[in-house]
Every structure is written in structure tokens, then in C-alpha cells.
Design a protein around this motif. Structure first.
Motif, mmCIF file in Angstrom:
data_model
loop_
_atom_site.group_PDB
_atom_site.id
_atom_site.type_symbol
_atom_site.label_atom_id
_atom_site.label_comp_id
_atom_site.label_asym_id
_atom_site.label_seq_id
_atom_site.Cartn_x
_atom_site.Cartn_y
_atom_site.Cartn_z
ATOM 1 N N CYS A 75 0.805 -1.234 0.000
ATOM 2 C CA CYS A 75 0.000 0.000 0.000
ATOM 3 C C CYS A 75 0.837 1.283 0.000
ATOM 4 O O CYS A 75 0.417 2.284 -0.588
ATOM 5 N N ILE A 76 1.985 1.273 0.637
ATOM 6 C CA ILE A 76 2.776 2.512 0.789
ATOM 7 C C ILE A 76 3.126 3.151 -0.552
ATOM 8 O O ILE A 76 2.844 4.339 -0.759
ATOM 9 N N PRO A 77 3.740 2.435 -1.513
ATOM 10 C CA PRO A 77 4.060 3.119 -2.775
ATOM 11 C C PRO A 77 2.807 3.544 -3.542
ATOM 12 O O PRO A 77 2.834 4.550 -4.251
ATOM 13 N N ILE A 78 1.734 2.804 -3.382
ATOM 14 C CA ILE A 78 0.487 3.172 -4.065
ATOM 15 C C ILE A 78 -0.078 4.456 -3.465
ATOM 16 O O ILE A 78 -0.531 5.345 -4.187
ATOM 17 N N PHE A 79 -0.033 4.577 -2.152
ATOM 18 C CA PHE A 79 -0.596 5.764 -1.513
ATOM 19 C C PHE A 79 0.340 6.964 -1.547
ATOM 20 O O PHE A 79 -0.030 8.052 -1.110
ATOM 21 N N TYR A 80 1.526 6.794 -2.097
ATOM 22 C CA TYR A 80 2.366 7.940 -2.413
ATOM 23 C C TYR A 80 1.673 8.792 -3.478
ATOM 24 O O TYR A 80 1.837 10.006 -3.529
ATOM 25 N N LEU A 81 0.855 8.136 -4.307
ATOM 26 C CA LEU A 81 0.111 8.837 -5.363
ATOM 27 C C LEU A 81 -0.985 9.744 -4.814
ATOM 28 O O LEU A 81 -1.539 10.554 -5.561
ATOM 29 N N ALA A 82 -1.308 9.628 -3.538
ATOM 30 C CA ALA A 82 -2.345 10.478 -2.942
ATOM 31 C C ALA A 82 -1.942 11.951 -2.944
ATOM 32 O O ALA A 82 -2.801 12.821 -2.795
ATOM 33 N N ARG A 83 -0.682 12.226 -3.153
ATOM 34 C CA ARG A 83 -0.224 13.613 -3.257
ATOM 35 C C ARG A 83 -0.844 14.301 -4.473
ATOM 36 O O ARG A 83 -1.030 15.500 -4.481
ATOM 37 N N PHE A 84 -1.127 13.503 -5.506
ATOM 38 C CA PHE A 84 -1.649 14.052 -6.753
ATOM 39 C C PHE A 84 -3.175 14.014 -6.809
ATOM 40 O O PHE A 84 -3.799 14.930 -7.319
ATOM 41 N N ASP A 85 -3.745 12.945 -6.313
ATOM 42 C CA ASP A 85 -5.199 12.769 -6.342
ATOM 43 C C ASP A 85 -5.555 11.767 -5.247
ATOM 44 O O ASP A 85 -4.992 10.678 -5.198
#
Length: 164
Positions: A75-85
Motif C-alpha cells: 500500500c505505501i508506494p500506491i498511496f504515495y500517489l495520494a499527493r496528486f489525487d
């Protein structure tokens, strides 16, 4: 590595297509039809906080634990994308779970086909991939269950290969 049979290709295509449809659907569908447990959002928030440098914390202040570390590493690398959307990680995680579903179904097909028969393997893999109860228990909650199911089936497949 064994080549994919026509059934395996059709199975993977149909599972990924269903998950693509869900991933590109309205953002309202993700919390209402795919990630229906608040436990999943506990994982998601902690993963987002770890990815943004706040550490293993739900609220950004107090440290936390009580999650499956391997699923958190997914989950961690996937939720790094939360910065964008904020919805993008949910869509990506849905596709990761679709890949795990397809891989598990293919392994079930290979195990059952090699032990019993090809037609029983098709039935078993189709049952795993398209049964609503299995979907709701294993995939819909957004927890570590897809990874655990895949790992168990992978170990059984490897054990059957070793035994042969």
C-alpha cells in the motif's frame, strides 16, 4: 515458465476488464461498492502517512501498529500517489487486487487441472474468480486477504510441483 492456455488468457482478460471498469467508474463507487470496511481506510491512511513521511501513524502524531506489514508494504508506494489525487491510490489498489485475483484463479486452474481434470480446473478457477461471496469476503474489504489467498495458493502450487 509455462505458457498460458486460452482459458487462462480469457480468465485474466475478464478479471482485469471487470477491475478496470470498476477502477474507472465514478469515485463514489469505490467506498460504496469496493472498499466497504473502515479497516481498509485505516490501512490506507497509515500508508498515506508513511508515504508522506509522517511515519507509521494514523493521525500523523501518535505511532501505530496492528496492520499486516506485507500488505502495508504494497500500500505505501500506491498511496504515495495520494499527493496528486486522493482517489487515484484507490483505483490503483483496485487493479493490484484484480491482478492478485487473476493470478490466484490461474494458479487454482493449474493445480486442479494437473490433479483432477482440465474441465474441473476451469470450474474451480471460474468459481474462485466470479463467485460474489468470495469476492465480498476476500477482495471487497480492501484488506490483506487477496495477498494472503494468493500466497496460500502459490505455496500449494509450488508444493504440488515439488511433489511431482
Amino acid at each position: 515458465m509455462k505458457r498460458f492456455s486460452l482459458f487462462e488468457i480469457l480468465l485474466i482478460t475478464s478479471i482485469i476488464s471487470i477491475h478496470l471498469y470498476a477502477a474507472f467508474s465514478d469515485a463514489y463507487n469505490l467506498p460504496n461498492f469496493w472498499f466497504t470496511r473502515d479497516d481498509a481506510y485505516y490501512y490506507f491512511k497509515v500508508a498515506q502517512n508513511i508515504a508522506t513521511g509522517l511515519g507509521s501513524s494514523f493521525d500523523g502524531i501518535n505511532l501505530t501498529n496492528g496492520y499486516h506489514p506485507l500488505w502495508m508494504m504494497v500500500c505505501i508506494p500506491i498511496f504515495y500517489l495520494a499527493r496528486f489525487d486522493i482517489i487515484l491510490p484507490l483505483r490503483v489498489l483496485l487493479m493490484v487486487m484484480g491482478i492478485l485475483n487473476a493470478a490466484t484463479a490461474v494458479l487454482i486452474y493449474r493445480i486442479v487441472s494437473s490433479t483432477l481434470s482440465r474441465s474441473i480446473g476451469i470450474l474451480a478457477a471460474s468459481f474462485w474468480a466470479f463467485n460474489f461471496y468470495i469476492h465480498s469476503v476476500i477482495y471487497e474489504f480492501g484488506l490483506e486477504s487477496p495477498l494472503a489467498a494468493f500466497t496460500v495458493v502459490l505455496f500449494i502450487w509450488k508444493l504440488s510441483q515439488f511433489e511431482n
